[in-house]
Write an enzyme that holds these catalytic residues in place. Sequence first.
Site, PDB file in Angstrom:
ATOM      1  N   LYS A 111      37.565  57.210   9.187  1.00 24.54           N
ATOM      2  CA  LYS A 111      37.808  56.090   8.577  1.00 24.54           C
ATOM      3  C   LYS A 111      38.315  56.091   7.160  1.00 24.54           C
ATOM      4  O   LYS A 111      39.354  55.516   6.758  1.00 24.54           O
ATOM      5  CB  LYS A 111      36.922  54.803   8.831  1.00 24.54           C
ATOM      6  CG  LYS A 111      36.928  54.520  10.453  1.00 24.54           C
ATOM      7  CD  LYS A 111      36.078  52.970  10.485  1.00 24.54           C
ATOM      8  CE  LYS A 111      36.058  52.702  12.069  1.00 24.54           C
ATOM      9  NZ  LYS A 111      35.360  51.359  12.213  1.00 24.54           N
ATOM     10  N   LYS A 127      45.909  53.403  28.443  1.00 23.44           N
ATOM     11  CA  LYS A 127      44.685  52.424  28.720  1.00 23.44           C
ATOM     12  C   LYS A 127      45.071  51.143  28.223  1.00 23.44           C
ATOM     13  O   LYS A 127      45.869  50.919  27.451  1.00 23.44           O
ATOM     14  CB  LYS A 127      43.658  52.848  27.953  1.00 23.44           C
ATOM     15  CG  LYS A 127      42.200  52.332  28.151  1.00 23.44           C
ATOM     16  CD  LYS A 127      41.208  53.193  27.264  1.00 23.44           C
ATOM     17  CE  LYS A 127      40.281  52.247  26.482  1.00 23.44           C
ATOM     18  NZ  LYS A 127      39.084  53.026  26.195  1.00 23.44           N
ATOM     19  N   LYS A 138      43.447  46.352  23.390  1.00 26.94           N
ATOM     20  CA  LYS A 138      43.599  45.017  22.586  1.00 26.94           C
ATOM     21  C   LYS A 138      44.766  45.317  21.714  1.00 26.94           C
ATOM     22  O   LYS A 138      45.420  44.335  21.107  1.00 26.94           O
ATOM     23  CB  LYS A 138      42.283  44.760  21.795  1.00 26.94           C
ATOM     24  CG  LYS A 138      41.230  44.349  22.558  1.00 26.94           C
ATOM     25  CD  LYS A 138      39.742  44.433  21.117  1.00 26.94           C
ATOM     26  CE  LYS A 138      38.760  44.205  22.369  1.00 26.94           C
ATOM     27  NZ  LYS A 138      37.639  44.653  21.608  1.00 26.94           N
TER      28      LYS A 138
HETATM   29  P1  AMP Z   1      37.106  48.471  22.656  1.00 25.60           P
HETATM   30  O1  AMP Z   1      37.993  47.414  23.090  1.00 25.60           O
HETATM   31  O2  AMP Z   1      38.016  49.778  22.427  1.00 25.60           O
HETATM   32  O3  AMP Z   1      36.447  48.098  21.418  1.00 25.60           O
HETATM   33  O4  AMP Z   1      36.160  49.147  23.689  1.00 25.60           O
HETATM   34  C1  AMP Z   1      34.973  48.030  23.963  1.00 25.60           C
HETATM   35  C2  AMP Z   1      34.315  48.285  25.358  1.00 25.60           C
HETATM   36  O5  AMP Z   1      35.351  48.261  26.545  1.00 25.60           O
HETATM   37  C3  AMP Z   1      34.177  50.020  25.545  1.00 25.60           C
HETATM   38  O6  AMP Z   1      32.762  50.024  26.118  1.00 25.60           O
HETATM   39  C4  AMP Z   1      35.446  50.675  26.315  1.00 25.60           C
HETATM   40  O7  AMP Z   1      34.992  51.909  27.074  1.00 25.60           O
HETATM   41  C5  AMP Z   1      35.831  49.455  27.304  1.00 25.60           C
HETATM   42  N1  AMP Z   1      37.070  49.424  27.406  1.00 25.60           N
HETATM   43  C6  AMP Z   1      37.907  49.207  26.465  1.00 25.60           C
HETATM   44  N2  AMP Z   1      39.379  49.293  27.205  1.00 25.60           N
HETATM   45  C7  AMP Z   1      39.025  49.448  28.488  1.00 25.60           C
HETATM   46  C8  AMP Z   1      39.873  49.687  29.576  1.00 25.60           C
HETATM   47  N3  AMP Z   1      41.413  49.597  29.612  1.00 25.60           N
HETATM   48  N4  AMP Z   1      39.361  50.060  30.710  1.00 25.60           N
HETATM   49  C9  AMP Z   1      38.025  50.169  30.855  1.00 25.60           C
HETATM   50  N5  AMP Z   1      37.176  49.911  29.856  1.00 25.60           N
HETATM   51  C10 AMP Z   1      37.873  49.563  28.697  1.00 25.60           C
END
Ligand code: AMP
Length: 334
Positions: free
Chosen positions: A119, A200, A203
Amino acid sequence: MKEFSSTVTKSILTGIQPSGVITLGNYIGAIKQMVRMQEEFKSTIFIADMHAITVPQDPNVLHENIRSLVALYIACGIDPEKNIIFIQSENEYHANISWLLECNTPFGELSRMTQFKDKSSKNVNFYAGLFTYPVLMAADILAYDVDYVPVGIDQKQHVELARNIAERFNKKFGETFKIPDVYITKEGTKIMDLVTPDKKMSKSSDNPKGVIRILDDIEDIRKKIMGATTDSECVVCFDPENKPGISNLINICVAITGQSIDQIEEMFQGKNYGEFKKYVADVVVEEISGIQKRYREIINSSELDSILDENIKIVRDIARNKFMMMKEKMGLYK
Ligand code: AMP
Ligand code: TRP
């Protein structure tokens, strides 16, 4: 005090950063796992708002996101009877404990944290909080003497640091902290972007059509699923390599309905993609409508305030005791 079932003995604690509205990917990949874990562990979950401010935030947006995320987790099935849910910054003892730990954490050890290196190299104008962030995380964990800390693999190094800090403190000042184990949460089913199913669902994607957010308008959700990228074959079968779009939709169904892949393939034998997508849309819309309904019931309710008020009392007492114990051991005035 919370009444945990007598078969539940081990405890877990985890923090979630309040970074925007959660997606169907977060729900299926992460929150559903937490909902399962609440049956097995005494579980403490907090919104890590003080971690969020280690990078610049818009105060109004941040403020909205914090309460909204508590409501969303509850709406998604995190049961306030089975979990202690609270907001990190409401418990000032985390920061107090963090300072005492900072004075016992070698600079060199913090400099080796890969997330900090990543970061800080992306933006040279970073603040000191980005550097000391892992010590605050250690304080979050060590205040509560928990058995396990469930985190994704990217946070493993921070939990290991917390263990080192605790071991060193115990050795220097006498038994103070329980040494927690890291519990690496396996990534649940990975949900892919609806438009570009080789990526994937995220957000931060720049095409909103590929991403379902839990608070999206229900008709938009339906449209996004009906418009999902598929292939030209017209056979509903699970083959992530050659049919990533259809396989992703099958995965979504499996995660939500609990059906098996075979059952879904069988149901849609000889049927077209339109019919299959309609089914997926119905399933997703039903699930998300339930979540949204519960969300709307609690977001502005006094029920949510009471949950937070009750929980913050519990965690402040625990963390305050730990802080007082640390003060005494370190020779501070009390
Ligand atoms: P993040 O949104 O990247 O901060 O991820 C928060 C949690 O959600 C983590 O445990 C990720 O592994 C899970 N996660 C985020 N996006 C996905 C996705 N497209 N499919 C499955 N798990 C996800
Ligand atoms: N740093 C974690 C993350 O970014 C969030 C977090 C803060 C946390 N404090 C914690 C996780 C304590 C587990 C335990 O995801």
